[in-house]
Write an enzyme that holds these catalytic residues in place. Structure first.
Site, PDB file in Angstrom:
ATOM      1  N   LYS A  38       2.883   0.743  16.353  1.00  0.00           N
ATOM      2  CA  LYS A  38       4.034   0.654  15.464  1.00  0.00           C
ATOM      3  C   LYS A  38       4.117   2.185  14.598  1.00  0.00           C
ATOM      4  CE  LYS A  38       6.102  -1.941  11.823  1.00  0.00           C
ATOM      5  NZ  LYS A  38       6.129  -3.010  10.923  1.00  0.00           N
ATOM      6  N   GLN A  39       2.754   2.410  14.308  1.00  0.00           N
ATOM      7  CA  GLN A  39       2.833   3.441  13.211  1.00  0.00           C
ATOM      8  C   GLN A  39       1.795   4.160  12.966  1.00  0.00           C
ATOM      9  OE1 GLN A  39       3.308  -0.147  10.520  1.00  0.00           O
ATOM     10  NE2 GLN A  39       2.502   1.585   8.967  1.00  0.00           N
TER      11      GLN A  39
ATOM     12  N   TRP B   4       0.794  -1.270   0.071  1.00  0.00           N
ATOM     13  CA  TRP B   4       0.010   0.047   0.169  1.00  0.00           C
ATOM     14  C   TRP B   4       0.896   1.115   0.036  1.00  0.00           C
ATOM     15  CZ3 TRP B   4      -1.684   2.776   4.855  1.00  0.00           C
ATOM     16  CH2 TRP B   4      -0.823   2.636   5.833  1.00  0.00           C
ATOM     17  N   ASP B   5       2.247   1.107   0.322  1.00  0.00           N
ATOM     18  CA  ASP B   5       2.974   2.287   0.139  1.00  0.00           C
ATOM     19  C   ASP B   5       2.904   3.012  -0.863  1.00  0.00           C
ATOM     20  OD1 ASP B   5       3.919   0.010   2.011  1.00  0.00           O
ATOM     21  OD2 ASP B   5       5.764   0.693   1.941  1.00  0.00           O
TER      22      ASP B   5
ATOM     23  N   GLU C 297       0.754  -2.676  12.745  1.00  0.00           N
ATOM     24  CA  GLU C 297       0.833  -4.126  12.711  1.00  0.00           C
ATOM     25  C   GLU C 297       1.242  -4.675  14.087  1.00  0.00           C
ATOM     26  OE1 GLU C 297       3.803  -4.702   9.743  1.00  0.00           O
ATOM     27  OE2 GLU C 297       2.371  -4.732   8.101  1.00  0.00           O
TER      28      GLU C 297
HETATM   29  C1  BGC Z   1       4.837  -1.365   7.614  1.00  0.00           C
HETATM   30  C2  BGC Z   1       3.754  -1.463   6.561  1.00  0.00           C
HETATM   31  C3  BGC Z   1       4.472  -1.445   5.420  1.00  0.00           C
HETATM   32  C4  BGC Z   1       5.543  -2.219   4.884  1.00  0.00           C
HETATM   33  C5  BGC Z   1       6.469  -1.871   3.754  1.00  0.00           C
HETATM   34  C6  BGC Z   1       6.120  -2.412   7.192  1.00  0.00           C
HETATM   35  O1  BGC Z   1       6.938  -2.506   8.236  1.00  0.00           O
HETATM   36  O2  BGC Z   1       4.356  -1.724   8.853  1.00  0.00           O
HETATM   37  O3  BGC Z   1       2.911  -0.555   6.692  1.00  0.00           O
HETATM   38  O4  BGC Z   1       3.641  -1.365   4.223  1.00  0.00           O
HETATM   39  O5  BGC Z   1       6.512  -2.073   5.996  1.00  0.00           O
HETATM   40  O6  BGC Z   1       7.117  -0.652   3.877  1.00  0.00           O
END
Ligand code: BGC
Length: 764
Positions: free
Chosen positions: A582-583, A326-327, A468
């Protein structure tokens, strides 16, 4: 100014990995890591071709690292010179972002006191997609004889390889070539090389997969000798006969010559920068970091094809299986849609070409429609495995639910297609497959809804949101909002198609048998549960029950770690039972869909979630930067912006999850840095009809120039602390509305529109 990055004497192992990423060259077809010419797989040399994957046995399927045609080594008195092991007096690496040219200068001091200086200049041609060119100049402080070993090294760095077999080293005078085939799909590949210059040469083959020419080079003291090296990279996915194509390209390159090839390559980059260069007055550091971010996006963007997209670690290696996440849609697409719409279109058409893979995934989980891969490769089938992390203590793989439960991916893609159409005004993407993708994503989300009789609403249960660390939760705010938004897009799209393209609309509904689902979406759309701000605290719970989890400070949680690389999520992760995330999750939702919420709501959630966010993903800091700017916390926004924009310069990103290497470039952060500057500090927002500008510039920024293309119209915006100006580059059709300070103005055809801003103080 602010166009080059230079690093001097950075030769330790950590720096070698970091510079491999930051000095990456690329042209969308392939990426070439910023390593030195004499380096081998131990230093992670890599030439990664976009969209070409391979799997060995039961290991992870990942991109193929091609034989390194850029290999050059100087041998002095039988001793090969190597920047990491020989005596080095001076060393520097420079990347010219304006022209995408890499320079390396090294002065070696030999045991007998001779000084040998090497200057290598290279570029991955943006005018000829399969070509790497290197100009290698050597000078000796004494008369001597050198041997230069220049050729193709097929012994490559692999995470889950080896991906190539049946190596065929060959000499086709004056070229040397190395062909091989990929293990899984038996795709033939070929690397061809031509070194032009003085000296007499002989070829040799080492270990069956390294073919070199040994060039004897008599040197006169202080008289430089130059070799020009041309390398062609092809696979049978590009052409019927990769070997022949490579030979003819290498010969052609030698005829055209290094300088002319360099000129045509530079012209491509100059034209790109003319379109997108965002200029900041007053802050050279931010300027460089932003150009660096844009450079990296452009170096790996598939401008030449709509069959590939941008992997989460770009073309810098095999990390994350070369998967497209999704990035791309959420973090990179805005840059391309506003600056290079034709590339944005390619990125989204890739999703149409992989729609069948998404349909298969939906079926696999018992749903209908399109459930896009969490990690997508060439077919759209999910490369994400069920076990992505290894427990550092037990060494056992940890079951993760990224693949199964991050359903927001389909909503993200629908959102991106709609956003593209709104920014570019280009209906052809919708007609060529974009509408079908949106419908299939909506259908998938429809089948994923759960009706709660008790609450009389539709919920989305058992999902993983962007954060995540908390898997398998109910009603993740981001996911629910994005799903509801997808249903709205689906309904708007239907009205739009029926009004403008009735025949195509009808044909599409029939082709994918969507009428009944469309009616169902119409019915449920308004009843999807969208977690809302608490009336008192204004906090939006990230998911059901989130606010009841242990509320612990981040540093205290980190102190509980028994191993620095321990994974915080998953079943036993330290963060799982706490509010540490996490984010950016709610904060990202507020950026994308927060329009209906007041600044107070955004501010309350920012204050709440920011201390609870580990920033454990490179996707996170830009969301905090953007929203902080929006609510006037300019100093905090600036801090997060700089972290985002310099991530691959400083190498401060997370390199390991458990024992798994996850280093590489971070294109989502590169796109995020651009968004933070444009949407955050400049406060630019396009509603589909009106361009709103509500700037919050950092203290150092006295002025920013932003070129943007909206509905095919190039606009030049300039934002300072006192004034916003905007001008159309050519005369345009229709009307462009610009809103500054609640007032809406129609953009004049020719003159500049200037709107003064009241003096304001930026809040920390
Ligand atoms: C993140 C995801 C991301 C992926 C690739 C993961 O560490 O939690 O949101 O899509 O890395 O960048």
């Amino acid at each position: 100014m602010s166009w080059t990055i230079t690093e001097t004497n950075q030769l330790d192992d950590m720096a070698t990995d970091r510079l491999g990423n930051s000095f990456l060259l690329g042209n969308g077809y392939f990426g070439y890591r910023g390593t030195l010419e004499e380096y081998t797989k131990e230093q992670k040399t890599a030439a990664i071709v976009s969209g070409l994957y391979d799997r060995v046995g039961g290991l992870w399927r990942e991109p193929i690292n091609f034989p390194n045609g850029g290999f050059i080594q100087v041998v002095y008195q039988n001793q090969p010179l190597h920047a990491k092991t020989s005596r080095v007096e001076q060393h520097s690496q420079t990347l010219d972002l304006h022209h995408a040219v890499h320079d390396r200068h090294t002065v070696f001091l030999t045991d007998d006191g001779n000084r040998l200086s090497v200057h290598a200049r290279r570029f991955v041609s943006s005018a000829r997609l399969h070509l790497l060119c290197i100009q290698y100049t050597i000078e000796s402080s004494r008369d001597c004889e050198l041997v230069v070993r220049s050729g193709i090294d097929g012994d490559v760095w692999d995470l889950n390889g080896p991906h190539l077999c049946d190596f065929q080293p060959e000499v086709h005078q004056p070229l040397i070539t190395l062909s091989a085939i990929s293990q899984e799909l038996h795709v033939p590949i070929a690397v061809c090389e031509n070194t032009v210059g003085p000296g007499t040469s002989q070829t040799c083959v080492e270990a069956g997969k390294r073919i070199l020419r040994q060039i004897r080079l008599p040197m006169k003291a202080n008289q430089a000798q130059t070799l020009d090296k041309f390398v062609a990279i092809h696979s049978a996915k590009d052409t019927d006969n990769p070997l022949l194509a490579g030979q003819s390209l290498c010969q052609e390159a030698a005829r055209v010559g290094f300088d002319s090839l360099l000129n045509e390559h530079c012209a491509v980059w100059e034209a790109r920068w003319k379109r997108c260069d965002l200029q900041i007055t007053g802050d050279a550091k931010a300027q460089l970091a932003l150009r660096f971010s844009m450079y990296h996006l452009l170096a790996i963007a598939p401008a030449h094809t709509d069959r590939a997209s941008i992997p989460a670690r770009g073309l810098s290696g095999q990390v994350y299986k070369g998967g497209i996440f999704w990035d791309t849609e959420i973090f990179m697409l805005p840059f391309f849609a506003f600056e290079f719409p034709e590339i944005a279109r390619n990125l989204l058409m890739y999703r149409f070409h992989t729609l069948d893979g998404a349909r298969r995934k939906a079926r696999e989980y018992g749903f209908r429609g399109a459930y896009y891969a969490w990690e997508s490769q060439d077919s759209g089938d999910d490369a994400c495995t069920e076990f992505n992390v290894t427990d550092v203590f037990t060494k056992r793989p940890i079951r993760t639910y990224f693949r199964d439960k991050q359903v927001h991916i389909s909503a993200d893609i629908a959102h991106a297609i709609w956003t593209y159409s709104s920014i570019t005004g280009d209906d052809t993407l919708l007609l060529d497959g974009g509408a079908e993708v949106i419908y299939e994503c909506a259908r998938f989300l429809l089948t994923r809804l759960y009706y709660s009789r008790e609450k009389n609403r539709y919920e989305i249960l058992d999902v993983t949101g962007p954060d995540e660390y908390h898997e398998r939760v109910h009603n993740n705010a981001f996911t629910n909002w994005m799903a509801a938004h997808t249903f709205e897009i689906c309904l708007h799209l239907t009205v739009f198609l029926q009004e403008r393209y009735p025949a195509q609309a009808e044909a599409l509904l029939e082709k994918i048998d969507f009428q009944k689902d469309l009616e169902a979406i119409r019915e449920v759309s308004g009843q999807v549960y969208r977690p809302a701000p608490d009336p008192q605290t204004m906090i939006i719970p990230q998911f059901d029950g989130y606010l009841a989890l242990e509320d612990i400070a981040l540093d205290e949680l980190l102190r509980r770690k028994l191993d620095p690389n321990e994974y915080l999520g998953g079943g036993n992760g330290l963060a799982t039972t706490t509010q540490i995330i996490k984010q950016a999750d709610v904060i990202l939702a507020l950026h994308i869909l927060g329009e209906k919420h007041s600044r107070e709501v955004v501010a309350a959630n920012w204050d709440y979630y920011e201390p609870r966010t580990e920033q454990g993903s490179s996707l996170s800091t830009c969301a905090y930067a953007l929203t902080a700017a929006h609510i006037g916390k300019v100093a905090a926004a600036y801090k997060y912006f700089i972290t985002t924009a310099t991530i691959d310069l400083t190498g401060d990103s997370i390199q390991y999850v458990g024992p798994l290497y996850i280093g590489g470039t971070h294109p989502a952060a590169n796109g995020g840095a651009w968004m933070a500057a444009v949407f955050g500090f400049c406060g630019i927002h396009w509603s589909g009809r009106t361009l709103t500008i509500d700037p919050h510039l950092p203290a150092l920024w006295s002025e920013v120039h932003v070129p943007l293309t909206i509905h095919g119209q190039s606009l030049r915006l300039s934002v300072s602390k006192h004034e916003v100006t905007i001008q159309a580059v050519q005369p345009f059709h229709g009307e462009i509305l610009v809103q500054v300070l609640q007032e809406v103005h129609a953009l004049p055809q020719k003159e500049k529109l200037s709107i003064p801003l009241p003096a304001s103080e930026s809040k920390p």
